[in-house]
Structure formats: C-alpha cells, structure tokens
Motif scaffolding. Structure first.
Motif, short mmCIF file in Angstrom:
data_model
loop_
_atom_site.label_atom_id
_atom_site.label_comp_id
_atom_site.label_asym_id
_atom_site.label_seq_id
_atom_site.Cartn_x
_atom_site.Cartn_y
_atom_site.Cartn_z
N LEU A 89 0.84 -1.21 0.00
CA LEU A 89 0.00 0.00 0.00
C LEU A 89 0.87 1.25 0.00
O LEU A 89 0.55 2.25 -0.66
CB LEU A 89 -0.94 0.00 1.20
N LYS A 93 0.84 4.26 -2.74
CA LYS A 93 0.69 5.66 -2.35
C LYS A 93 1.78 6.53 -2.96
O LYS A 93 1.54 7.70 -3.30
CB LYS A 93 0.68 5.79 -0.83
N LEU A 140 -6.15 3.79 0.39
CA LEU A 140 -5.54 4.37 -0.81
C LEU A 140 -6.32 5.60 -1.28
O LEU A 140 -5.73 6.60 -1.70
CB LEU A 140 -5.47 3.32 -1.92
N VAL A 151 -7.65 6.37 -7.68
CA VAL A 151 -7.38 4.94 -7.63
C VAL A 151 -8.26 4.26 -8.67
O VAL A 151 -9.49 4.32 -8.59
CB VAL A 151 -7.68 4.37 -6.23
#
Length: 278
Positions: A89, A93, A140, A151
């Motif tokens: 994650l 990012k 996210l 996203v």
C-alpha cells in the motif's frame, strides 16, 4: 474522438523517451505505464519514487505526444500478511503522490487474492476478503483525495472483484469520486460464462458507467472448453458492441491494448477501426 493506447511494456523496457517514441510510431497517443516493467534501469521500492524521476518519465512521454493515461501499480491489496500488505500500500501511495508530476492522475490496480503469492485461493470470494479489500481501497483513496489523484480499480473473474455486481458494491462502499474503474470486459469472462459475453460487456456501463475511466482492450478464445486471452482481433469478442458503447457513452476515453505487441499491432488497429462507429 477515438484514443488508442497500449500497455507500455508490451513494446519493451526502454528509457522513457525511447519507449514513448516507439509507442507513437506504432500509432498510440496514450499508454499504461508500469514503471518497473517499462522504464529501463528502474527497480523501485517503497519510498524510492521522487519528483525528479517522475518529471523525467513524464517529460519523456510528453515530448513524443504520448499521455500516461494510467500508472500501473498492480499490488495485491488483500495480501493476508499485514507487513507485506502495508509495504504494498505504501508503494501504491508513492504512485498516487507523484503521478501528477508525470502529467497523469490515475493509478491502476487489480483486487487480488488472499494469498501472499497472489495465487488462486478458495477464500477469494468470501465476505472477509471483500471487507479486507474495502479497508485497503479506502486507505488508498484517502491518499488519492489528498493529492488530487484517483485509484483505478480493475476487476478480474478470479480476483476479489470478480463480477460487475461486486465492482458496484465496492463503489458503493467506498463512496468517493477518487475511486474510478478500469473496464476490461475480457477479465470478467471465462470458460464457464462466455455465453454471457453481451451482459458482461454492457452491465458495467449500466451499473457504474460514470466511474469508468479507462478501457482495456484484448480478446479471448474458447476452444474445446479451454479459455485463452489473445490480442484484439484474434478472438471472438463482439467488438462492435463494445466500440458502440464506448463511442456513445464515453467519447474520448483512453482505450488501452493489452497482450498486443508490435507483431500484432496492425491487426489490433485494423480491428478497432473496423468496429468503431463512423
């Protein structure tokens, strides 16, 4: 209003400017770029991406008139190992923070399986896995909202989001315009449901057409009960139906070829031209 692009690494792993020039020569105006797969010399890990590198990559593509339509960052958001998932994650990012420096706004991922190796898993369709995905996507999206990115979620029949209905449920759970969809109808098709192809092409436009931001284009065959993904124009999918929907409801959207390298690019372009409404 037709915009055709490609998955960049299908055309090699090269310096950004050279790769963009290759894509432009093959008739593309946009691309999906997975940095470690497409850009020569990169082996990025969490924390490595930075404004200077992002600017160099973006400039290399812009100089040849090729838009980075989406950064590919295909992590497993439901990896059951907490430490591994956290690092994945974090890596995603990084892409959200710096995609704007490359002239883009979308970072794409698939929805994974609850297995550290991203292998098929019997618990992929469980409610527990769906809720794990919701937690990851929500995290996210929070970063995306903060930096003006999006996203872009892609469903796959063997992953957590395996149907258009599950994608709609995810959209409803996340409730943020910073989550959009990559629609790849072939990803929802397998040997067991290919006779429902028309529904699987159309239903996403009906359920969440306002969230579709990218179209992936490839094809498939089913022979002797065996399903296989192939390049656009080499399979059985009804491209007339898909192209008609795109032209009517998503004019100007980036349509990105997958599994479609230089050896078949002319076939792919000809097939799309044949089926695109005049």
């Amino acid at each position: 209003m037709k915009r055709i692009g490609a998955r960049a690494h299908d055309y090699g792993t090269l310096p950004a400017g050279d790769l963009a020039a290759t894509l432009q020569k093959n008739g593309f105006c946009c691309a999906q770029v997975a940095l470690n797969k497409a850009i020569q010399g990169l082996d990025l890990k969490p924390g490595d991406l930075n404004p200077g590198l992002a600017w160099q990559v973006g400039r290399g593509f812009a100089d040849h008139g090729v838009q980075i339509a989406v950064l590919g960052c295909y992590i497993n958001p439901v990896n059951p190992d907490d430490a591994q998932r956290g690092e994945l994650l974090r890596f995603f990012k990084d892409h959200l923070r710096f995609v704007g420096d490359m002239g883009g706004s979308l970072v794409g991922l698939e929805t994974g399986t609850p297995n550290v190796d991203y292998a098929p898993d019997p618990n992929t369709g469980s409610e527990e896995t769906f809720q794990a995905l919701v937690r990851s996507i929500a995290e996210l999206v929070e970063t995306a909202e903060a930096c003006g990115a999006k996203v872009a979620v892609e469903g796959v029949v063997s992953h957590t989001i395996s149907t258009p209905e599950k994608m709609k449920r995810l959209i409803d759970e996340i409730r943020s315009p910073a989550m959009v969809v990559i629609h790849d109808p072939v990803n929802f098709i397998n040997a067991g449901n290919f006779e429902e192809e028309a529904r699987l092409i159309e239903e996403p436009f009906q359920l969440y057409g306002d969230r579709i931001a990218i179209i992936h284009a490839k094809d498939y065959t089913v022979e002797g009960g065996e399903y296989k993904q192939v390049a656009t124009g080499l399979g059985r999918m009804d491209y007339g139906r898909l192209c008609g929907l795109i032209a009517k409801s998503k004019p100007g959207i980036s349509v990105l070829l997958e599994d479609s390298g230089p050896d078949v690019v002319d076939i792919c372009h000809a097939h799309l031209n044949k089926h695109w409404p005049s």
